[in-house]
Design a protein around this motif. Structure first.
Motif, PDB file in Angstrom:
ATOM      1  N   GLU A 108       0.857  -1.189   0.000  1.00  0.00           N
ATOM      2  CA  GLU A 108       0.000   0.000   0.000  1.00  0.00           C
ATOM      3  C   GLU A 108       0.891   1.236   0.000  1.00  0.00           C
ATOM      4  O   GLU A 108       1.583   1.507   0.973  1.00  0.00           O
ATOM      5  CB  GLU A 108      -0.911   0.012   1.227  1.00  0.00           C
ATOM      6  N   TYR A 109       0.880   1.956  -1.121  1.00  0.00           N
ATOM      7  CA  TYR A 109       1.646   3.186  -1.232  1.00  0.00           C
ATOM      8  C   TYR A 109       0.674   4.361  -1.320  1.00  0.00           C
ATOM      9  O   TYR A 109      -0.425   4.239  -1.868  1.00  0.00           O
ATOM     10  CB  TYR A 109       2.514   3.182  -2.493  1.00  0.00           C
ATOM     11  N   ARG A 110       1.102   5.496  -0.812  1.00  0.00           N
ATOM     12  CA  ARG A 110       0.313   6.717  -0.883  1.00  0.00           C
ATOM     13  C   ARG A 110       0.617   7.460  -2.186  1.00  0.00           C
ATOM     14  O   ARG A 110       1.761   7.482  -2.647  1.00  0.00           O
ATOM     15  CB  ARG A 110       0.619   7.631   0.300  1.00  0.00           C
ATOM     16  N   GLY A 111      -0.382   8.084  -2.766  1.00  0.00           N
ATOM     17  CA  GLY A 111      -0.210   8.791  -4.021  1.00  0.00           C
ATOM     18  C   GLY A 111      -0.048  10.288  -3.845  1.00  0.00           C
ATOM     19  O   GLY A 111      -0.417  10.854  -2.820  1.00  0.00           O
ATOM     20  N   LYS A 112       0.523  10.907  -4.869  1.00  0.00           N
ATOM     21  CA  LYS A 112       0.552  12.367  -4.957  1.00  0.00           C
ATOM     22  C   LYS A 112      -0.207  12.778  -6.208  1.00  0.00           C
ATOM     23  O   LYS A 112      -0.653  11.943  -6.991  1.00  0.00           O
ATOM     24  CB  LYS A 112       1.987  12.878  -4.977  1.00  0.00           C
ATOM     25  N   PHE A 113      -0.340  14.079  -6.396  1.00  0.00           N
ATOM     26  CA  PHE A 113      -1.253  14.584  -7.414  1.00  0.00           C
ATOM     27  C   PHE A 113      -0.664  14.634  -8.817  1.00  0.00           C
ATOM     28  O   PHE A 113      -1.329  15.066  -9.746  1.00  0.00           O
ATOM     29  CB  PHE A 113      -1.756  15.978  -7.020  1.00  0.00           C
ATOM     30  N   ASP A 114       0.576  14.199  -8.981  1.00  0.00           N
ATOM     31  CA  ASP A 114       1.169  14.112 -10.311  1.00  0.00           C
ATOM     32  C   ASP A 114       1.483  12.653 -10.617  1.00  0.00           C
ATOM     33  O   ASP A 114       2.031  11.939  -9.764  1.00  0.00           O
ATOM     34  CB  ASP A 114       2.441  14.947 -10.414  1.00  0.00           C
ATOM     35  N   PRO A 115       1.139  12.174 -11.824  1.00  0.00           N
ATOM     36  CA  PRO A 115       1.304  10.741 -12.130  1.00  0.00           C
ATOM     37  C   PRO A 115       2.736  10.248 -12.049  1.00  0.00           C
ATOM     38  O   PRO A 115       2.981   9.065 -11.769  1.00  0.00           O
ATOM     39  CB  PRO A 115       0.753  10.627 -13.551  1.00  0.00           C
ATOM     40  N   GLY A 116       3.711  11.119 -12.288  1.00  0.00           N
ATOM     41  CA  GLY A 116       5.099  10.702 -12.251  1.00  0.00           C
ATOM     42  C   GLY A 116       5.563  10.271 -10.880  1.00  0.00           C
ATOM     43  O   GLY A 116       6.512   9.484 -10.758  1.00  0.00           O
TER      44      GLY A 116
END
Length: 518
Positions: free
Chosen positions: A418-426
């Motif tokens: 389970e990884y947390r995301g940020k608002f840019d796809p890269g």
């Protein structure tokens, strides 16, 4: 990693937390609740490292962003940014950003005025290895940085090595964009990880490890004063304990188990809010290990997994299934990603073709947490139907995240991640490049074509072309059958109806300065 991901710097962060800060510290039982202008929020885990460049998770960054300022910040509850420490900032060309700081920004602790020299020091730390030759944990956030040029006491230019549209969301507006005091960093040494010095709306008054931290309003802050003069963070690991504390009036805000949302909402004086997240949760095989080195075996397992059953059992049916890496709302969301139906006979046929018709035994490594173990139990039952015997290895956080160190992932068979995301796809794609094998690419999957697409996406400034690049990258991941997606997660919050919490759209980053009276 996450909005932040706890995996970064976990072991070092644990050591930092043990050191702690106790300025006027008292046991939690002596912290007076519901004092004038005070709120108490539940945090899932304790603080660990309050150095912006080496933070370990959302808990850390929420405090870092309350104490510090960046040139820009996210608008309350939004993925858009606005000026913060900068009175003016603009991108003058693809590789140059000019900024002018506000006058009179004072660092807490009598560390003087914030200047362009502090900006240069703060950002260039990310591209400058330390005395031990190691980079800071969040070095990749500033991978495009060439240098910061100081053109005046309050002015400067950020020079990039290449165009980087992600730099605004990933670095400048986030924890890696927080400006620290060069003087404080130099003088405090190792204590800097537990003594954040900033110019933001709050000051960390005290931190009693494993008990609580207290933020108090910064009298020298030049922006709008926060609604609450004091915010207390209380680590409570178990959702049930947090729920009872909220219903008893002992805390004002907490994340909830979705299964109890109706009960909490029915409690007088409380409200419940659900927010879809941009996390990425999946099961991955180590494709360097037999039999998972055969794509047919990976395809077979993918067909045998019952994701709706996992969501029902582990998430109480409160989240939507994921079909690819990027979540809805993120640039590059692949709306047409394959939505495969469970097919036991098809899975068995693939295993036969791969010479594994008699089945085999494997080990699934998960975090020692309720949701992860519930997921593992369903997976174990699913794969038993096609002759695969799954042994579950549920381990604590320290041992689990240590798989990101010293090439330890080579010993994994299957792992629930389970990884947390940020608002840019890269930010999401970076963990699956070939150079992350032995670090955070636990599937140990490498594709030059994927690596090239990740690099292209990082420098492409045309939005439509970037979208196409990231969809193409996800198609390669799908073809590999090395990523068995479960969900992008969702968060359920409970809080007093007199409170209006400040939460970014990812669900795990809380803007303490934006918490207000309802």
């Amino acid at each position: 990693m996450g909005y932040e991901v706890t995996r970064r710097g976990f072991l070092a962060g644990t050591a930092a937390a043990a050191a702690g800060v106790t300025v006027l510290g008292q046991p939690w039982s002596n912290v007076v609740h519901a004092a004038e202008g005070r709120i108490v929020v539940r945090i899932d885990e304790d603080l660990k490292n309050l150095d912006p460049a080496n933070r370990t998770g959302a808990t850390d960054v929420n405090v870092i962003l309350a104490v510090g300022q960046g040139l820009v910040k996210f608008k309350p509850g939004s993925t858009e940014w606005e000026n913060d420490a900068a009175t003016e900032i603009k991108q003058v060309d693809d590789k140059t950003i000019e900024f002018t700081l506000k006058e009179g920004l004072k660092f807490s602790g009598n560390y003087g005025e914030l200047t362009a020299e502090d900006v240069k020091f703060s950002f260039e730390r990310f591209i400058t290895p330390g005395p031990d030759g190691k980079k800071v944990d969040y070095a990749d956030d500033w991978a495009a940085l060439e240098s910061v040029e100081v053109t005046g006491k309050l002015t400067g230019k950020i020079h990039l090595k290449n165009p980087s549209p992600a730099v605004w969301l990933i670095a400048l507006a986030d924890g890696s964009g927080v400006i620290i005091s060069k003087k404080a960093f130099t003088e405090l040494g190792d204590k800097f990880t537990t003594t954040p010095i900033g110019t933001g709306p709050y000051i960390l008054k005290e931190w009693v490890p494993r008990d609580h931290f207290t933020l108090v309003a910064n009298p020298d802050y030049l922006g709008d004063k926060p609604a609450f003069s004091e915010i207390v963070g209380k680590p409570i690991a178990e959702d049930k304990t947090a729920q009872l504390a909220l219903q008893a009036g002992e805390i004002d805000f907490t994340r909830l188990d979705p299964a109890v949302a109706k009960d909490v909402a029915a409690t007088a004086g409380l409200k419940v809010e659900k927010l879809s997240a941009i996390d990425y949760i999946w099961i991955g095989p180590n494709i360097e290990k037999k039999p998972f080195d055969d794509v047919r075996v990976r395809q077979a397992v993918r067909l045998a997994l019952d994701v709706p059953a996992i969501i029902a059992a582990a998430y109480n049916g409160s989240v939507e299934p994921a079909y690819a890496l990027e979540a809805p709302g993120i640039l590059g969301y692949w709306a047409d990603a394959p939505k495969r139906e469970r097919d036991i006979e098809g899975a068995k046929k693939l295993l036969e073709e791969a010479g594994q018709g008699g089945g085999f035994s494997t080990r699934l490594t998960v975090l020692n947490k309720a949701v992860a173990q519930a997921t593992a139990a369903v997976v174990q039952a699913n794969l038993a139907e096609i002759g695969i015997d799954v042994q579950i290895d549920a381990i604590d956080e320290g041992a689990y995240w240590a798989y990101g160190e010293n090439d330890a992932s080579k010993d994994l068979d299957l792992v629930l991640v389970e990884y947390r995301g940020k608002f840019d796809p890269g930010f999401q794609t970076q963990w699956f490049t070939s150079d992350q094998i032995g670090k955070w690419n636990w599937q140990r999957w490498g594709s030059k074509e994927f690596d090239d697409l990740h690099k292209q996406g990082g420098i492409e400034t045309d939005v439509k072309k970037r979208e196409e690049i990231y969809i193409a990258a996800q198609k390669l991941m799908d073809d590999s059958a090395a990523f068995w997606w479960i969900t992008h997660n969702a968060y359920t919050f409970g809080f007093k109806d007199t409170l209006s919490p400040g939460i970014l759209p990812n669900g795990n980053q809380w803007q303490y300065a934006s918490f207000k009276q309802a």
